[in-house]
Design a protein around this motif. Structure first.
Motif, PDB file in Angstrom:
ATOM      1  N   ALA A 350      15.015   8.222   5.429  1.00 38.92           N
ATOM      2  CA  ALA A 350      13.619   7.911   5.120  1.00 38.92           C
ATOM      3  C   ALA A 350      13.421   6.408   5.059  1.00 38.92           C
ATOM      4  N   THR A 351      12.252   5.975   5.485  1.00 36.87           N
ATOM      5  CA  THR A 351      11.865   4.592   5.249  1.00 36.87           C
ATOM      6  C   THR A 351      11.413   4.455   3.804  1.00 36.87           C
ATOM      7  N   ASP A 352      11.410   3.224   3.291  1.00 38.86           N
ATOM      8  CA  ASP A 352      10.942   3.024   1.926  1.00 38.86           C
ATOM      9  C   ASP A 352       9.424   2.895   1.917  1.00 38.86           C
ATOM     10  N   SER A 353       8.862   2.644   0.740  1.00 42.40           N
ATOM     11  CA  SER A 353       7.403   2.627   0.603  1.00 42.40           C
ATOM     12  C   SER A 353       6.742   1.515   1.397  1.00 42.40           C
ATOM     13  N   ASP A 354       7.508   0.491   1.759  1.00 42.12           N
ATOM     14  CA  ASP A 354       6.965  -0.603   2.557  1.00 42.12           C
ATOM     15  C   ASP A 354       7.296  -0.475   4.037  1.00 42.12           C
ATOM     16  N   GLN A 487       1.940  -2.940   4.705  1.00 41.31           N
ATOM     17  CA  GLN A 487       2.385  -2.042   3.640  1.00 41.31           C
ATOM     18  C   GLN A 487       3.283  -2.850   2.723  1.00 41.31           C
ATOM     19  N   GLN A 488       2.878  -3.006   1.478  1.00 45.68           N
ATOM     20  CA  GLN A 488       3.627  -3.850   0.547  1.00 45.68           C
ATOM     21  C   GLN A 488       3.507  -3.289  -0.861  1.00 45.68           C
ATOM     22  N   LYS A 489       4.666  -3.094  -1.502  1.00 40.29           N
ATOM     23  CA  LYS A 489       4.727  -2.570  -2.865  1.00 40.29           C
ATOM     24  C   LYS A 489       3.962  -1.260  -2.996  1.00 40.29           C
ATOM     25  N   GLY A 490       4.121  -0.411  -1.971  1.00 39.48           N
ATOM     26  CA  GLY A 490       3.520   0.903  -2.012  1.00 39.48           C
ATOM     27  C   GLY A 490       2.029   0.940  -1.739  1.00 39.48           C
ATOM     28  N   LYS A 491       1.431  -0.172  -1.355  1.00 37.08           N
ATOM     29  CA  LYS A 491      -0.004  -0.222  -1.100  1.00 37.08           C
ATOM     30  C   LYS A 491      -0.253  -0.797   0.287  1.00 37.08           C
ATOM     31  N   SER A 492      -1.267  -0.263   0.983  1.00 39.52           N
ATOM     32  CA  SER A 492      -1.641  -0.809   2.290  1.00 39.52           C
ATOM     33  C   SER A 492      -2.810  -1.775   2.109  1.00 39.52           C
ATOM     34  N   ILE A 493      -2.691  -2.945   2.745  1.00 36.83           N
ATOM     35  CA  ILE A 493      -3.661  -4.029   2.557  1.00 36.83           C
ATOM     36  C   ILE A 493      -4.084  -4.555   3.921  1.00 36.83           C
ATOM     37  N   LEU A 494      -5.377  -4.783   4.084  1.00 33.13           N
ATOM     38  CA  LEU A 494      -5.906  -5.419   5.291  1.00 33.13           C
ATOM     39  C   LEU A 494      -6.247  -6.863   4.953  1.00 33.13           C
ATOM     40  N   ILE A 506      -8.127 -10.981   1.325  1.00 37.18           N
ATOM     41  CA  ILE A 506      -7.998  -9.527   1.411  1.00 37.18           C
ATOM     42  C   ILE A 506      -9.345  -8.935   1.819  1.00 37.18           C
ATOM     43  N   ILE A 507      -9.327  -8.135   2.880  1.00 37.65           N
ATOM     44  CA  ILE A 507     -10.528  -7.418   3.293  1.00 37.65           C
ATOM     45  C   ILE A 507     -10.611  -6.075   2.576  1.00 37.65           C
ATOM     46  N   SER A 508      -9.468  -5.388   2.466  1.00 38.01           N
ATOM     47  CA  SER A 508      -9.454  -4.097   1.765  1.00 38.01           C
ATOM     48  C   SER A 508      -8.049  -3.806   1.262  1.00 38.01           C
ATOM     49  N   ASP A 509      -7.977  -3.285   0.046  1.00 39.52           N
ATOM     50  CA  ASP A 509      -6.716  -2.764  -0.484  1.00 39.52           C
ATOM     51  C   ASP A 509      -6.926  -1.402  -1.127  1.00 39.52           C
ATOM     52  N   ALA A 510      -8.056  -0.759  -0.779  1.00 36.46           N
ATOM     53  CA  ALA A 510      -8.400   0.520  -1.394  1.00 36.46           C
ATOM     54  C   ALA A 510      -8.229   1.696  -0.449  1.00 36.46           C
ATOM     55  N   LEU A 511      -7.959   1.445   0.842  1.00 36.59           N
ATOM     56  CA  LEU A 511      -7.830   2.521   1.814  1.00 36.59           C
ATOM     57  C   LEU A 511      -6.364   2.749   2.167  1.00 36.59           C
ATOM     58  N   ASP A 512      -6.071   3.963   2.593  1.00 31.83           N
ATOM     59  CA  ASP A 512      -4.736   4.305   3.079  1.00 31.83           C
ATOM     60  C   ASP A 512      -4.709   4.024   4.580  1.00 31.83           C
TER      61      ASP A 512
END
Length: 679
Positions: A350-354, A487-494, A506-512
């Motif tokens: 498995a890959t990790d969360s990042d 993908q960083q620290k379990g969160k996806s960021i644009l 940051i444009i968005s950090d609330a979407l998957d």
């Protein structure tokens, strides 16, 4: 009327035994002074005070105390709960001291038992007693040559290992007997398109006499996928299971679990043969895949990997008698090659969360806490085990990526060979061409960074610790802005920034988020896919980050805009190893597009200026060339003729269609054997 009083004149006192102090009263009741004083105050225990004496001068009658205690026991059912924890007076009778000591011992013993049980339960919940299942395994490298591609499988008796390799030029099925040091090519270039990193492509028949392999005949549709076989000692290639993408035999070799490549990867269980009327045990929703079917050792469950390729999946299991799937892992990353050493111990990649990896993990399927087993730089590409769990075979992968450049000419029919580019970083991937410069991504350990190459010199624009880019960076039409998803620290960021690396925001950090972004031609919004109930859809995000509007309602990812904004192309859901390229109008409505079906691994589409054509990678999973689709005529043209050993994993092309940068991936893998017999 006066209040009731227990004060009795001395002349009226009874002739029976009298207790003339708190100490004597306490000793009589086998209690301490504090307890009997509390009883007198709160519960009305009969205690008398001498008239005209000081307040501490008291006495009690034994008969009254006996009667009161009998009434108290009848009311409460037992003595005061503090009785077992009192301090015994020095002059108390011996039998009362023994009773107190017994009670103290019982209380301490119960407390210790409860403490031990509680600590044991807590330690088990935290898997304090868990042990690495491969901690004492012995490792042996089986291959010692280049161009090993992996997908290693091991026979049930642990004596033979099969794997894919391009040692003789084209990818073939190879086999070796453990300990012999000899390697045999079984297919000799007779089979094309053997590689597929998303499934278990190689295996053995239950008796070990055949090596089985996944194959899709060149030019055929996804439904033409089948499993073929060749004798382990060499011989003719024959069809093994028609239209079966993956399979696994039960431990006793009597039952077969398999899935086909139709939509949802329907999973079947049969008595050993695939029949047209077999009833599906389970089928996933459209766009969701179910790979790596694996029998549990006791034959009660089929374990499998379910998710959206290639980065959002988990291991599930379903009873062989039918029912609802049960989720085993909760990592939502790219998960591959599950194997069971016993009915409790699960190993998988498995890959990790990042997004970094894949790494080797272990889990007790009862407690379901994942444990990563390796922390070095080595990454795993495949994993297989013998049914008894005593031997494992794995592919250790250290792939290398590089960038090459070539120039296409409208007049010349001869395509020049791509020329390697010199870049400051040790590796390069996700290339994107801007006006007068090139962007690319480089990795070092768990960190990825974005570089800019202009005028022969390179500059690092951004670096993320433990960060993994979800796709290529996107350059705005005017070349002044860059957007990228991480993908960083379990969160996806644009993110967005200036083309010189300044103004990061940051444009968005609330979407998957899923995949690479794309700027709208007017530069006022960024288009990117985001998961909605497990299915990716294209969204339009304003550059100020204040709004996110759905653009395409169906399965859609990896957008690319026409420069006038009239339409956007995107990739649809995978069916087998293929996906359909579609288009939508600028407002999200329908837009016509000639039929186009591509193979997994080539999702980037480039739209040429004036919307005259699309450029993309087309071919097999491990070997593709650049092609051009003329949108006016619907005719395809091959633009490159790369060698059979050239794995083009990415590209970009200038809007005029002349300058091309190609990303090449070269596999550097070794097959290793892990002997767990001593565990």
């Amino acid at each position: 009327m006066s209040e009731p009083s227990f004060e009795v004149p001395l002349t009226d006192k009874p002739t029976e035994e009298r207790l003339d102090s708190w100490k004597e009263i306490a000793a009589y009741l086998s209690r301490d002074v504090t307890t009997v004083q509390r009883w007198e105050k709160r519960e009305g225990m009969p205690v008398h005070r001498h008239l005209h004496d000081k307040r501490g001068s008291v006495y009690a009658l034994g008969s009254e105390l006996d009667s009161w205690m009998l009434g108290r026991k009848a009311t409460n059912g037992e003595d005061d709960p503090s009785a077992g924890a009192v301090r015994e007076p020095d002059d108390a009778p011996a039998h009362s001291r023994a009773t107190v000591l017994t009670r103290r011992f019982a209380l301490v013993a119960v407390t210790l038992v409860l403490l031990v049980l509680g600590v044991g339960t807590w330690l088990q919940s935290k898997e304090f007693f868990w042990r690495n299942p491969i901690a004492s395994a012995s490792f042996r490298t089986l291959t010692d040559f280049d161009r090993v591609q992996g997908a290693a499988a091991i026979s049930r008796d642990g004596q033979f290992v099969a794997f894919l390799s391009g040692r003789d030029g084209q990818t073939d099925v190879w086999v070796t007997q453990v300990g012999s040091g000899q390697f045999h090519n079984l297919t000799h270039g007779s089979v094309r398109e053997l590689s597929n990193s998303s499934i278990r492509t190689l295996g053995f028949s239950p008796d070990g006499s055949l090596v089985t392999f996944w194959m899709r005949p060149p030019g055929e549709s996804a439904e033409s996928i089948g499993t073929w076989s060749v004798p382990t000692l060499g011989g003719e290639v024959k069809l093994y299971l028609d239209e079966v993408a993956e399979f696994d035999w039960s431990r006793d070799g009597s039952r077969l679990a398999y899935h086909t490549s139709t939509l949802g990867d329907p999973l079947f269980v049969s008595d050993g043969n695939r029949r047209a009327n077999d009833r599906a045990l389970f089928s996933a929703a459209g766009g969701v895949h179910c790979h790596f079917p694996t029998w549990s050792p006791d034959g009660k469950y089929i374990y499998f990997v379910m998710g959206v390729p290639t980065d959002k999946s988990d291991i599930w299991r379903i009873p062989t008698t039918g029912g609802s799937p049960e989720r085993i892992t909760s990592q939502a990353t790219r998960i591959l090659y599950p194997v069971l050493l016993d009915r409790h111990t699960l190993l998988y990649l498995a890959t990790d969360s990042d997004g970094d990896g894949p790494w080797l993990y272990s889990m007790d399927v009862t407690r379901r806490i994942p444990h990563r087993l390796n922390y070095g730089i080595e990454k795993y590409a495949s994993l297989a085990a013998t049914p008894d769990g005593r031997r494992l075979v794995a592919t250790l992968a250290l792939p290398k990526t590089s960038l090459l450049r070539l120039t296409l000419s409208d007049s010349s029919k001869q395509v020049p060979e791509p020329v390697p580019m010199s870049i400051p970083a040790s590796n390069g991937f996700y290339p994107r061409l801007g006006p007068g410069y090139l962007l690319y991504v480089s990795s070092a350990g768990a960190n990825e960074s974005i570089w800019k190459l202009a005028g022969g010199s390179g500059t690092q624009l951004w670096r993320g610790d433990d960060a993994h880019l979800l796709g290529s960076p996107a350059i705005s039409t005017d070349g002044n802005e860059v957007a990228f998803s991480v993908q960083q620290k379990g969160k996806s960021i644009l993110y967005a920034m200036k083309a010189d690396g300044t103004g990061l925001r940051i444009i968005s950090d609330a979407l998957d988020l899923r995949g690479a972004p794309a700027w709208t031609p007017d530069g006022q919004a960024i288009t990117i896919a985001a998961n909605d109930h497990g299915t990716p859809h294209l969204y339009r995000l304003s550059v100020d980050g204040k709004s996110a509007t759905p653009l395409v309602r169906e399965y859609s990812s990896d957008p690319a805009w026409a420069e006038d904004g009239s339409f956007v192309v995107y990739s649809g859901a995978d069916v087998g190893t293929q996906f359909t390229v579609k288009a939508a109008a600028g407002d999200g409505g329908e837009h016509p597009l000639p039929p186009l079906v591509l193979t997994r691994g080539g999702r980037h589409i480039a739209v040429l200026s004036e919307g005259r054509g699309l450029v993309y990678l087309k071919g097999e999973i491990q070997h593709k060339d650049l092609w051009l689709l003329d949108l006016e005529t619907g005719v395809e043209h091959q633009l490159t003729n790369l060698g059979s050993d050239f794995n083009a994993s990415g590209f970009d092309i200038s809007r005029d269609g002349h300058e091309v940068v190609i990303e090449r991936t070269e596999e550097s893998s070794q097959i290793v054997l892990l002997d767990l017999a001593g565990n």
